[in-house]
Design an enzyme around this catalytic site. Structure first.
Site, PDB file in Angstrom:
ATOM      1  N   ARG A  98      -3.222   6.579  40.883  1.00 62.53           N
ATOM      2  CA  ARG A  98      -2.074   7.092  41.642  1.00 62.53           C
ATOM      3  C   ARG A  98      -1.635   8.446  41.088  1.00 62.53           C
ATOM      4  O   ARG A  98      -1.195   9.318  41.839  1.00 62.53           O
ATOM      5  CB  ARG A  98      -0.910   6.086  41.568  1.00 62.53           C
ATOM      6  CG  ARG A  98       0.378   6.513  42.265  1.00 62.53           C
ATOM      7  CD  ARG A  98       0.218   6.705  43.741  1.00 62.53           C
ATOM      8  NE  ARG A  98      -0.417   5.574  44.393  1.00 62.53           N
ATOM      9  CZ  ARG A  98      -0.671   5.497  45.686  1.00 62.53           C
ATOM     10  NH1 ARG A  98      -0.344   6.514  46.477  1.00 62.53           N
ATOM     11  NH2 ARG A  98      -1.269   4.439  46.199  1.00 62.53           N
ATOM     12  N   HIS A 339       0.542  -0.249  42.617  1.00 65.51           N
ATOM     13  CA  HIS A 339       0.636   1.077  43.224  1.00 65.51           C
ATOM     14  C   HIS A 339       0.129   2.138  42.261  1.00 65.51           C
ATOM     15  O   HIS A 339      -0.544   3.090  42.668  1.00 65.51           O
ATOM     16  CB  HIS A 339       2.078   1.374  43.638  1.00 65.51           C
ATOM     17  CG  HIS A 339       2.213   2.523  44.575  1.00 65.51           C
ATOM     18  ND1 HIS A 339       2.719   3.747  44.199  1.00 65.51           N
ATOM     19  CD2 HIS A 339       1.894   2.640  45.888  1.00 65.51           C
ATOM     20  CE1 HIS A 339       2.720   4.561  45.233  1.00 65.51           C
ATOM     21  NE2 HIS A 339       2.228   3.924  46.278  1.00 65.51           N
ATOM     22  N   CYS A 340       0.413   1.972  40.990  1.00 67.28           N
ATOM     23  CA  CYS A 340      -0.039   2.930  39.982  1.00 67.28           C
ATOM     24  C   CYS A 340      -1.563   2.984  39.887  1.00 67.28           C
ATOM     25  O   CYS A 340      -2.128   4.012  39.498  1.00 67.28           O
ATOM     26  CB  CYS A 340       0.513   2.561  38.617  1.00 67.28           C
ATOM     27  SG  CYS A 340       2.315   2.505  38.510  1.00 67.28           S
ATOM     28  N   LEU A 341      -2.243   1.903  40.237  1.00 64.11           N
ATOM     29  CA  LEU A 341      -3.686   1.785  40.059  1.00 64.11           C
ATOM     30  C   LEU A 341      -4.486   2.207  41.284  1.00 64.11           C
ATOM     31  O   LEU A 341      -5.719   2.178  41.242  1.00 64.11           O
ATOM     32  CB  LEU A 341      -4.050   0.337  39.705  1.00 64.11           C
ATOM     33  CG  LEU A 341      -3.562  -0.162  38.347  1.00 64.11           C
ATOM     34  CD1 LEU A 341      -3.723  -1.674  38.252  1.00 64.11           C
ATOM     35  CD2 LEU A 341      -4.293   0.529  37.198  1.00 64.11           C
TER      36      LEU A 341
END
Length: 356
Positions: A98, A339-341
């Site tokens: 992300r 979401h970060c990944l």
């Protein structure tokens, strides 16, 4: 494939803008976890949860999986055997696509074209190694034969939430740190994001969760669920260190207006009830770090009393999508979640920049 510089026409001038996450995807880009030290000894458990996330996404859209070495590729292929995944051998420092990956742009409706922006990445202000991850957007652009803008500014995708229709959200605690873009003001960001991503109205919140090494990314606390719907994390316990920041954010959100001048519908999303601790102190678990894909929303779960409440809060906001809760208890040891990944690639034809 054309590479644009700051001296060239901007995306806005050529009709490009960043679409919201809920628009149709061509694929999702991810990076296989590989460094046990970065995951504080939890790599095996992290890979189990990560594989479950990747398999879930692959049910709905193709996954483009970056793997940094032979061991990572062998492990990923074994865990994802039979899934709709394409593998890429690329040097990686970490897995947070992300932030290290590109931000994609689109223009047109019937014949949609896709380009990307290659921002600088410095691991949230130099907290970790980043040189390999900073090259990811260039690899993606080359693989896709996609025109792209190279920018000198540091910008992480998790620090910016896009609504479509011109609105976006961010936090001062992240964007205005001196370790990212010294001297770049709120006004400067407004012009930059207008030119590069088509943002017409940039909303600012103050900060994020306690002990978030990203300095308070917006995608860990507050997200758009539609152009006029914002879901935001709340902490009802006045004794909790997150209570004051989340309460202030809630007040600010209620005062905000869409680009059309209308109030947003604000939906309160609980934080996990249990306080979790890891190798570096309190962890920042959150349900707001969900990922919206083609026909689904993947929601982090922590074995917490509020897991079900979070699912029930989000389900009415995405009536046309399957709401899927997946374990993120080991992944959160690294400081982020789903979401970060992930980084979505919008559906459309890659634009090589040869015509405008």
């Amino acid at each position: 494939m054309k590479r644009f510089t700051p001296a060239d026409p901007t995306p806005r001038e050529l009709g490009f803008s960043m679409p919201p996450e809920w628009e149709l995807h061509e694929a999702t880009w991810m990076g296989w976890p590989a460094d046990d030290e970065l995951w504080f000894g939890h790599l095996s458990g992290v890979r189990n949860e990560y594989a479950a996330l990747a398999r879930t996404i692959a049910r709905f859209e193709r996954v483009e999986m970056l793997v940094r070495d032979e061991e990572s590729e062998r492990d990923a292929r074994a865990r994802l055997d039979g899934a709709n995944v394409r593998f890429h051998r690329v040097p990686l420092d970490d897995s947070w696509l992300r932030d290290s990956g590109p931000l994609f742009l689109t223009r047109g409706e019937k014949e949609r074209e896709v380009a990307l922006v290659n921002w600088r990445f410095n691991a949230w202000g130099g907290k970790f190694e980043w040189e390999n991850d900073d090259r990811i957007p260039e690899y993606v652009a080359s693989f896709l034969n996609m025109a792209h803008w190279d920018r000198p500014e540091v910008l992480e995708g998790g620090g910016l939430e896009i609504a479509g229709g011109g609105a976006a959200l961010t936090t001062r605690s992240c964007f205005l740190t001196e370790t990212r873009n010294p001297g770049l003001t709120e006004e400067g960001y407004t012009f930059l994001l207008s030119d590069m991503l088509g943002v017409q109205k940039l909303h600012w919140l103050e900060g994020g969760l306690e002990n978030d090494h990203t300095d308070g990314h917006i995608d860990t606390i507050t997200r758009f669920a539609a152009q006029d719907v914002i879901v935001t994390s709340v902490e009802p316990n006045p004794a909790d260190p997150n209570h004051a920041a989340m309460s202030r954010n809630l007040r600010l959100l209620r005062e905000m207006r869409t680009p059309a001048g209308e109030p947003y519908r604000i939906v309160e999303l609980p934080l996990p009830a249990n306080v979790l601790h890891g190798a570096e102190g309190r962890l920042p678990p959150t349900y707001a770090n969900f990922y919206i894909g083609n026909g689904f929303v993947a929601v982090p779960q922590y074995g917490d009393p509020n897991d079900k409440a979070a699912i029930n809060t989000l389900r009415p906001l995405f009536p046309d999508r399957e709401i899927i809760g997946l374990s993120s208890r080991k992944i959160i040891e690294g400081g982020g979640s789903f979401h970060c990944l992930t980084q979505q690639q919008p559906a459309g034809k890659a634009w090589n920049g040869e015509s405008s």
